[in-house]
Each structure stands twice: as structure tokens, then as C-alpha cells.
Write a protein that holds these residues in place. Sequence first.
Motif, PDB file in Angstrom:
ATOM      1  N   VAL A 166     -31.962  34.039 -11.109  1.00 36.26           N
ATOM      2  CA  VAL A 166     -30.939  34.321 -12.131  1.00 36.26           C
ATOM      3  C   VAL A 166     -31.562  34.990 -13.352  1.00 36.26           C
ATOM      4  CG1 VAL A 166     -29.312  33.270 -13.754  1.00 36.26           C
ATOM      5  CG2 VAL A 166     -29.399  32.483 -11.380  1.00 36.26           C
ATOM      6  N   ILE A 167     -32.696  34.484 -13.816  1.00 36.44           N
ATOM      7  CA  ILE A 167     -33.319  35.057 -15.005  1.00 36.44           C
ATOM      8  C   ILE A 167     -33.830  36.459 -14.724  1.00 36.44           C
ATOM      9  CG2 ILE A 167     -35.687  34.238 -14.659  1.00 36.44           C
ATOM     10  CD1 ILE A 167     -33.801  34.165 -17.969  1.00 36.44           C
ATOM     11  N   SER A 168     -34.299  36.714 -13.497  1.00 41.00           N
ATOM     12  CA  SER A 168     -34.761  38.065 -13.166  1.00 41.00           C
ATOM     13  C   SER A 168     -33.585  39.038 -13.123  1.00 41.00           C
ATOM     14  CB  SER A 168     -35.497  38.071 -11.820  1.00 41.00           C
ATOM     15  OG  SER A 168     -34.607  37.971 -10.730  1.00 41.00           O
ATOM     16  N   ALA A 169     -32.451  38.576 -12.593  1.00 44.70           N
ATOM     17  CA  ALA A 169     -31.260  39.428 -12.540  1.00 44.70           C
ATOM     18  C   ALA A 169     -30.711  39.695 -13.936  1.00 44.70           C
ATOM     19  CB  ALA A 169     -30.190  38.776 -11.668  1.00 44.70           C
ATOM     20  N   PHE A 172     -33.026  42.015 -15.853  1.00 42.69           N
ATOM     21  CA  PHE A 172     -32.873  43.331 -15.223  1.00 42.69           C
ATOM     22  C   PHE A 172     -31.623  44.027 -15.741  1.00 42.69           C
ATOM     23  CE2 PHE A 172     -30.957  45.599 -11.493  1.00 42.69           C
ATOM     24  CZ  PHE A 172     -31.844  46.656 -11.446  1.00 42.69           C
ATOM     25  N   ALA A 173     -30.523  43.283 -15.858  1.00 46.19           N
ATOM     26  CA  ALA A 173     -29.263  43.839 -16.356  1.00 46.19           C
ATOM     27  C   ALA A 173     -29.377  44.207 -17.833  1.00 46.19           C
ATOM     28  CB  ALA A 173     -28.129  42.840 -16.140  1.00 46.19           C
ATOM     29  N   ILE A 174     -30.025  43.339 -18.608  1.00 41.19           N
ATOM     30  CA  ILE A 174     -30.177  43.596 -20.036  1.00 41.19           C
ATOM     31  C   ILE A 174     -30.962  44.883 -20.284  1.00 41.19           C
ATOM     32  CG2 ILE A 174     -31.405  42.776 -22.098  1.00 41.19           C
ATOM     33  CD1 ILE A 174     -30.570  39.946 -21.370  1.00 41.19           C
ATOM     34  N   ALA A 175     -31.967  45.131 -19.465  1.00 45.56           N
ATOM     35  CA  ALA A 175     -32.837  46.294 -19.662  1.00 45.56           C
ATOM     36  C   ALA A 175     -32.124  47.626 -19.468  1.00 45.56           C
ATOM     37  CB  ALA A 175     -34.037  46.211 -18.719  1.00 45.56           C
ATOM     38  N   HIS A 176     -30.915  47.606 -18.897  1.00 48.95           N
ATOM     39  CA  HIS A 176     -30.183  48.852 -18.678  1.00 48.95           C
ATOM     40  C   HIS A 176     -29.207  49.170 -19.805  1.00 48.95           C
ATOM     41  CE1 HIS A 176     -31.797  48.247 -14.624  1.00 48.95           C
ATOM     42  NE2 HIS A 176     -31.605  49.543 -14.451  1.00 48.95           N
ATOM     43  N   PHE A 177     -29.037  48.269 -20.746  1.00 49.92           N
ATOM     44  CA  PHE A 177     -28.237  48.521 -21.947  1.00 49.92           C
ATOM     45  C   PHE A 177     -26.867  49.120 -21.635  1.00 49.92           C
ATOM     46  CE2 PHE A 177     -32.600  48.648 -23.754  1.00 49.92           C
ATOM     47  CZ  PHE A 177     -32.447  47.646 -24.698  1.00 49.92           C
ATOM     48  N   SER A 178     -26.163  48.544 -20.697  1.00 49.14           N
ATOM     49  CA  SER A 178     -24.832  49.039 -20.360  1.00 49.14           C
ATOM     50  C   SER A 178     -23.899  47.862 -20.114  1.00 49.14           C
ATOM     51  CB  SER A 178     -24.881  49.948 -19.122  1.00 49.14           C
ATOM     52  OG  SER A 178     -23.579  50.311 -18.726  1.00 49.14           O
ATOM     53  N   ALA A 179     -23.003  47.615 -21.077  1.00 52.27           N
ATOM     54  CA  ALA A 179     -22.039  46.540 -20.905  1.00 52.27           C
ATOM     55  C   ALA A 179     -21.052  46.863 -19.788  1.00 52.27           C
ATOM     56  CB  ALA A 179     -21.285  46.302 -22.212  1.00 52.27           C
ATOM     57  N   ALA A 180     -20.730  48.147 -19.625  1.00 53.13           N
ATOM     58  CA  ALA A 180     -19.768  48.556 -18.604  1.00 53.13           C
ATOM     59  C   ALA A 180     -20.306  48.361 -17.193  1.00 53.13           C
ATOM     60  CB  ALA A 180     -19.371  50.018 -18.805  1.00 53.13           C
ATOM     61  N   ARG A 181     -21.622  48.385 -17.036  1.00 47.29           N
ATOM     62  CA  ARG A 181     -22.243  48.242 -15.717  1.00 47.29           C
ATOM     63  C   ARG A 181     -22.970  46.913 -15.550  1.00 47.29           C
ATOM     64  NH1 ARG A 181     -23.224  53.292 -12.830  1.00 47.29           N
ATOM     65  NH2 ARG A 181     -22.153  54.975 -13.920  1.00 47.29           N
ATOM     66  N   LEU A 182     -22.822  46.014 -16.508  1.00 44.74           N
ATOM     67  CA  LEU A 182     -23.527  44.736 -16.465  1.00 44.74           C
ATOM     68  C   LEU A 182     -23.284  43.968 -15.162  1.00 44.74           C
ATOM     69  CD1 LEU A 182     -25.380  42.859 -18.156  1.00 44.74           C
ATOM     70  CD2 LEU A 182     -23.307  41.740 -18.982  1.00 44.74           C
ATOM     71  N   PRO A 183     -22.040  43.842 -14.661  1.00 38.29           N
ATOM     72  CA  PRO A 183     -21.829  43.107 -13.400  1.00 38.29           C
ATOM     73  C   PRO A 183     -22.574  43.725 -12.217  1.00 38.29           C
ATOM     74  CG  PRO A 183     -19.757  43.434 -14.559  1.00 38.29           C
ATOM     75  CD  PRO A 183     -20.765  44.286 -15.249  1.00 38.29           C
ATOM     76  N   ILE A 184     -22.690  45.046 -12.216  1.00 43.44           N
ATOM     77  CA  ILE A 184     -23.387  45.728 -11.111  1.00 43.44           C
ATOM     78  C   ILE A 184     -24.860  45.361 -11.116  1.00 43.44           C
ATOM     79  CG2 ILE A 184     -23.952  47.969 -10.109  1.00 43.44           C
ATOM     80  CD1 ILE A 184     -21.479  49.087 -11.568  1.00 43.44           C
ATOM     81  N   TYR A 185     -25.474  45.396 -12.288  1.00 41.75           N
ATOM     82  CA  TYR A 185     -26.898  45.092 -12.375  1.00 41.75           C
ATOM     83  C   TYR A 185     -27.180  43.614 -12.099  1.00 41.75           C
ATOM     84  CZ  TYR A 185     -27.354  49.733 -14.435  1.00 41.75           C
ATOM     85  OH  TYR A 185     -27.332  51.086 -14.644  1.00 41.75           O
ATOM     86  N   LEU A 186     -26.284  42.742 -12.521  1.00 42.36           N
ATOM     87  CA  LEU A 186     -26.455  41.320 -12.225  1.00 42.36           C
ATOM     88  C   LEU A 186     -26.396  41.074 -10.722  1.00 42.36           C
ATOM     89  CD1 LEU A 186     -24.304  39.651 -15.036  1.00 42.36           C
ATOM     90  CD2 LEU A 186     -26.779  39.492 -14.760  1.00 42.36           C
ATOM     91  N   PHE A 187     -25.400  41.657 -10.076  1.00 43.00           N
ATOM     92  CA  PHE A 187     -25.262  41.513  -8.620  1.00 43.00           C
ATOM     93  C   PHE A 187     -26.489  42.074  -7.902  1.00 43.00           C
ATOM     94  CE2 PHE A 187     -24.100  43.772  -4.704  1.00 43.00           C
ATOM     95  CZ  PHE A 187     -23.742  42.699  -3.898  1.00 43.00           C
TER      96      PHE A 187
END
Length: 308
Positions: A166-169, A172-187
Motif C-alpha cells: 500500500v505504501i509503495s502504491a 508511486f501515485a504521489i510522485a506523479h502529481f496528478s489528482a485526476a489520475r490518482l486512482p490509476i496510479y494507486l491501482f
Amino acid sequence: MRSGFKSAIFTPILIAVVLLLILATDLLPTGALGLNENPYLSVVIIQLLTFAVPSLFYCRIRGKEFTPKLRLRLFKPARLLYLFYATVFMLGGSLLLSVLCYTAFPEAFSESGATTYAAFAMNGGFVSGAYIVVAFAILPAITEEFLFRGIVIGEYEQNGALLASVISALTFAIAHFSAARLPIYLFSGLVLAAVTYATRSVVASMIVHAVNNAVVLLTEKYVLHIVDKQNVSLMLFLLILGLAIVLFGMLMCFEAHSIYRGYAETNTPSEYVARKKQSGIVRIARTFFSPTFLILVIIYIVAVLLKS
């Protein structure tokens, strides 16, 4: 200090450095990065400076005893079927989430797309396409997996594989700086963590990540075009996509079960030892509420708000 306390403090510092470097490169003018003269080389240099150099420096500080935790080894050929299932499942899930996120936030989603960043380099030629895949798909997959599925998981898995995943995901999502794509990076981060654990190889997650990047990079604009049409093609696309996600998700789980059963039959030991004496609440608190991790969240929120 105990190693668990160190990971909760110093690993977020590494990620904070990476985030600040990413933001710093975004602030530089295009000409300063050499994007007009040699865009591919510039992107490669940026990727190495923002992800690879800080990660390698961190590993140097941690010492040789940390190297095995990175899982920098080749996976067994028998795991190729699992990688195939995981790749299709990740692609299907990412595309479905892309459709949903684009529908909800069309402008923000389009601005943060990989095709937007690579558009300046696309001229339709084969050589250009190959350069784009290397610069925008393969190299990011290698450097990001080394950091998030190598270092981050290696540091946090003493608190349990699930929490480390979970922490790696999340980072990983935070490093992309995109709230609109946050669910994609988390998944995607969760799937890549599962690949790392099942194959016991970060090289495997690099391959899955690279294939996913390449396919999304080359096909996302066509997917969004289908979404914009809002006709029967979209319904058919979503139906096929949903069936593929369910099918390959099940196949991925069945194959993972077979892999872990093989580990049990051969008495293959686990590569990490979780702290069983500490409750889940304590482990979660130490992971997500350390001062340095909260700084990461603040950096992300401020950067996203400034970009919006």
C-alpha cells in the motif's frame, strides 16, 4: 534507532527529494532542458537525475546488507504466464479507470497524460516511436520500480507485505502529481507490488510496468476518442474491457495461488520477517503518520493545488 523507525523516517525523505527534483525540472524553461534540440536525451537525463541518482545514493548509504531486499534478480521462466495475466489485468484496469477519470475530469486528465508530454517528439517515424517508448515507457518503468517496489517495499515490509504494498502504491501515485489520475496510479502500484512479491523479482515488475507504459502511451488517445464519441462503440469497448479485467484478474489470482503453493511445497522461506509483536494500528501509525511522510502529503497537495 530501530530499523523500523529508520525506514519510517528516512525513506520518506528520499521520496521527498525525488518529488522536489521533479517539481524543480517542471519549473525550468523548455530551452534549459534541451527539449528542442534533443528531446529524447533530455527526458532520459531528467529521469535519471530525479529518480535513479537519489535512489542509488540512498542504497549506497544503506550499505550492502540492504541489497538483497531490492530483489534485483531475474524471475524464473515459469513465471511468464503470471506476468502475462498481470500485464493484461493491469492494462484493463488502468484503461477502465482512465475512462472513468477522463469522464469526471476531462481537462485535468488530458493535461497530465503521457501523450501530452511526448507529443513534441512524435513525428510518425519508426525511429521516433522507438525513442519515445524507451524514454517515456521503458526507462521510467526501470527507475520507478527500483525506487517504489525495490527500496520502498524493502524498507517497509517488516511491517507486513500488505502495508508495504500500500505504501509503495501510494508514494508511486504521489510522485506523479496528478489528482485526476490518482486512482490509476494507486491501482497500478498495487498490481506491481503483487507482481514483485509473487515472482520475488523487481525485474518482473519492471517488465510489466514498461509494457503497460508503452501500450498506454501509444493507445490512450484512441481510447479517449472512443469515450468522446459516446456511442455504441464505447459500450462495446467497456463490455470487452470489463470481461477482460474479470477474466485475467481471476487467472492472475489462480496462478499466484499455484506459485505460493509451490513455495510451500519446496519449503521456500519468506524473504522478510514482519513484526508480529506490534499491532496493526501501531504499524499503520508508524508508517502513515511519521513527520516525514506527512511532509510528502503536504508537498503533493500544494503542488497539485498550484497546478490546478
